[in-house]
Write a protein that holds these residues in place. Structure first.
Motif, PDB file in Angstrom:
ATOM      1  N   MET A  84      34.907  16.780 -24.167  1.00  0.00           N
ATOM      2  CA  MET A  84      33.773  17.107 -23.286  1.00  0.00           C
ATOM      3  C   MET A  84      34.085  18.286 -22.364  1.00  0.00           C
ATOM      4  O   MET A  84      33.181  19.016 -21.958  1.00  0.00           O
ATOM      5  CB  MET A  84      33.377  15.894 -22.434  1.00  0.00           C
ATOM      6  N   GLU A  88      31.482  21.245 -22.140  1.00  0.00           N
ATOM      7  CA  GLU A  88      30.773  21.573 -20.886  1.00  0.00           C
ATOM      8  C   GLU A  88      31.025  23.019 -20.456  1.00  0.00           C
ATOM      9  O   GLU A  88      30.129  23.687 -19.945  1.00  0.00           O
ATOM     10  CB  GLU A  88      31.160  20.566 -19.801  1.00  0.00           C
ATOM     11  N   GLU A 190      24.285   9.755 -25.014  1.00  0.00           N
ATOM     12  CA  GLU A 190      23.473  10.886 -24.529  1.00  0.00           C
ATOM     13  C   GLU A 190      22.002  10.501 -24.384  1.00  0.00           C
ATOM     14  O   GLU A 190      21.248  11.192 -23.714  1.00  0.00           O
ATOM     15  CB  GLU A 190      23.564  12.083 -25.482  1.00  0.00           C
ATOM     16  N   HIS A 193      22.236   8.114 -20.789  1.00  0.00           N
ATOM     17  CA  HIS A 193      22.701   8.703 -19.525  1.00  0.00           C
ATOM     18  C   HIS A 193      22.355  10.178 -19.532  1.00  0.00           C
ATOM     19  O   HIS A 193      23.089  11.001 -20.073  1.00  0.00           O
ATOM     20  CB  HIS A 193      24.212   8.500 -19.372  1.00  0.00           C
ATOM     21  N   ASP A 195      22.123  12.373 -17.162  1.00  0.00           N
ATOM     22  CA  ASP A 195      22.548  13.239 -16.058  1.00  0.00           C
ATOM     23  C   ASP A 195      23.707  14.166 -16.437  1.00  0.00           C
ATOM     24  O   ASP A 195      24.092  15.028 -15.665  1.00  0.00           O
ATOM     25  CB  ASP A 195      22.957  12.365 -14.861  1.00  0.00           C
ATOM     26  N   ARG A 196      24.284  14.018 -17.628  1.00  0.00           N
ATOM     27  CA  ARG A 196      25.444  14.849 -17.981  1.00  0.00           C
ATOM     28  C   ARG A 196      24.984  16.142 -18.675  1.00  0.00           C
ATOM     29  O   ARG A 196      23.943  16.148 -19.329  1.00  0.00           O
ATOM     30  CB  ARG A 196      26.355  14.069 -18.939  1.00  0.00           C
ATOM     31  N   PRO A 197      25.784  17.221 -18.567  1.00  0.00           N
ATOM     32  CA  PRO A 197      25.342  18.501 -19.151  1.00  0.00           C
ATOM     33  C   PRO A 197      25.028  18.405 -20.650  1.00  0.00           C
ATOM     34  O   PRO A 197      24.043  18.977 -21.122  1.00  0.00           O
ATOM     35  CB  PRO A 197      26.524  19.442 -18.903  1.00  0.00           C
ATOM     36  N   SER A 199      24.094  15.706 -22.352  1.00  0.00           N
ATOM     37  CA  SER A 199      22.860  14.919 -22.529  1.00  0.00           C
ATOM     38  C   SER A 199      21.654  15.788 -22.207  1.00  0.00           C
ATOM     39  O   SER A 199      20.620  15.731 -22.877  1.00  0.00           O
ATOM     40  CB  SER A 199      22.829  13.718 -21.581  1.00  0.00           C
ATOM     41  N   ARG A 200      21.795  16.592 -21.157  1.00  0.00           N
ATOM     42  CA  ARG A 200      20.695  17.462 -20.728  1.00  0.00           C
ATOM     43  C   ARG A 200      20.364  18.475 -21.840  1.00  0.00           C
ATOM     44  O   ARG A 200      19.212  18.760 -22.133  1.00  0.00           O
ATOM     45  CB  ARG A 200      21.142  18.180 -19.444  1.00  0.00           C
TER      46      ARG A 200
END
Ligand code: UDP
Length: 454
Positions: A84, A88, A190, A193, A195-197, A199-200
């Motif tokens: 990750m 990211e 994903e 949750h 809120d993670r880059p 997942s976004r």
């Protein structure tokens, strides 16, 4: 081909992790063969290009060129080993890294981009394409079910966000078309949750996909009919053009430095367990030990693709004791291995490419999924298509692995082989002349090549 100013120019952006970049490059190579008058530029990070291009034979195409883009990691950065972290950093560098490189390439070659064909994850491509007035074609490297789930992110998230870690992991998603076999426990993190880059990125992708001129999949029509129909209602065009593993032209070079194929030729038909967990992961140490103990107890001939040198010592005694019946290699030519008549079972993490290759080779699977779409793929393999089995308790133990091997190689194996034989035939028909994937590929050529007149 000598590239000129008004040459159609298809620009591909790769997502540079796991097995994502290779199928996109294969797609570009197929398109380049089908459309010699079009130029193709393939953008990927330096690190990923080094890995992918070494196996790609790109020099035989005079209308394909690869370019490096920045991966977002500061010079000299030492990665922690958590995938990750790199993902990211890369996400943070997008879309500027691609935008900047594309400007340079257009400046150098004088060829404006006429179509963006990119990994679906890189949803920002739609904005770049719209700015340039050209189509965006999105390539989804997994199957129809996971992408369809992403299209329902809001609904899934609102229903399960509180119990994503939940009490009711067995609840099925029967409120969604074609998802009655899928359970909460199969869902990628994903989707739960947001809120993670990463997942976004996937959420933004689900919002952008309806703007794509087409979604291209390494899959074949009929494998998940309800989901395919539902996707067609949401997207402009859905083009299954796979399985790539069934295609012979152009043939990917086989990388068999470990001598897997000659070793397989000395084994009995359908007797060998082939083990591979894809390009990103190795099972944790206790599971590796359990797996080795099960193979040794059952005296099953095995071929194991094992890349993680830091864990190699765990298999040392085992590999020494079983050297007359087994083989461990750094890399196997998996396509050809799974097509070999000696292979009787594939022990896999259920990455989509591996599942497609197993169907093409007609080899039933023992599934140990870890993350992403792998749990969904396992569910399809076991409960929908009946072409494999998950390991008891979801992780390798000695007794669970022995039970799974018994099931696939003896008891239930016959049924699974029948089912996978039928699916394999459908796959072959799809990529044959006039087959659905062949026709879809022609449509894709039409979209990417005629786009210069847009
Ligand atoms: N692969 C291979 N030889 C190996 C290990 C993997 O050729 O020794 C290839 C395999 O054929 C497949 C890809 O790597 O095409 C793995 O993709 P998959 O989607 O199954 O898993 P991921 O790497 O994305 O987790």
């Amino acid at each position: 081909m000598s590239a000129q100013k008004n040459t159609p120019h298809v620009v591909a952006f790769a997502f540079p992790f796991g097995s994502h970049p290779t199928p996109l490059l294969h797609l570009i190579q197929r398109l380049a063969t089908a459309s010699p008058g079009t130029h193709f530029s393939y953008f990927n990070t330096t690190r990923s290009n080094q890995r992918v291009l070494s196996k790609a034979n790109l020099h035989v195409y005079n209308n394909v060129k690869a370019y490096d883009v920045d991966d977002g990691a500061p010079d000299g950065h030492v990665f922690s080993g958590n995938p990750m972290e790199a993902i990211e950093m890369f996400i943070k560098a997008t879309p500027e890294n691609f935008r900047k490189r594309l400007e340079d390439v257009v400046g150098e070659t004088g060829m404006k981009a006429t179509c963006l064909l990119t990994d679906a994850f890189l949803w920002f491509s739609v904005e770049m394409a719209e700015e340039m007035g050209i189509p965006w074609v999105a390539f989804w490297t997994s199957g129809p079910t996971p992408v369809s789930l992403h299209m329902y992110t809001d609904l899934i998230h609102s229903k399960f966000k509180e119990n994503g870690n939940t009490k009711d992991q067995d609840q099925t998603l029967d409120f969604l078309p074609g998802m009655s076999a899928i359970r909460v426990s199969d869902l990628p993190q994903e989707l739960l949750h947001l809120d993670r880059p990463f997942s976004r990125l996937l959420y933004d992708m689900s919002l952008a996909l309806p703007r794509a001129a087409a979604l291209v999949l390494n899959s074949f029509a009929g494998i998940e009919p309800i989901i395919e129909d539902d996707l067609k209602l949401k997207l402009q065009k859905v083009l299954n053009v796979g399985p790539f593993s069934s295609l012979t032209s152009p043939t990917p070079p086989s990388d068999d430095q470990g001598g897997c194929l000659s070793w397989l030729s000395n084994q009995a038909p359908a007797s060998v367990a082939y083990l591979s967990f894809g390009t990103m992961l190795t099972p944790p140490p206790p599971e590796l030990v359990a797996l080795a103990e099960a193979l040794e107890e059952k005296q099953i001939p095995y071929l194991w693709s094992f890349r993680d040198n830091s864990k190699r010592h765990l298999l040392e005694g085992f590999s020494e004791r079983t050297k007359s019946t087994g083989k461990i290699v750094q890399w196997a030519p998996q396509l050809q291995v799974l097509a070999h008549s000696s292979v009787g079972v594939f022990i896999t993490h259920c990455g989509w490419n591996s599942v497609m290759e197993s169907i093409t080779g007609r080899v039933p699977m023992i599934c140990r999924p870890f993350f992403g779409d792998q749990m969904i793929n396992r569910r399809l393999v076991e409960d929908v298509w009946g072409i494999g089995v998950g390991v008891e308790g979801g992780a390798f133990t000695k007794s669970g692995t022995v039970a799974a091997l018994d099931l696939v190689l003896t008891k239930e194996g016959k049924k699974m082989r029948e089912h996978i034989g039928k699916l394999g035939e459908s796959a072959s028909r799809a990529v044959a002349e006039n087959g659905s994937s062949t026709e879809n590929f022609k449509s894709l050529v039409g979209i990417v090549v005629s786009s210069h007149s847009v």
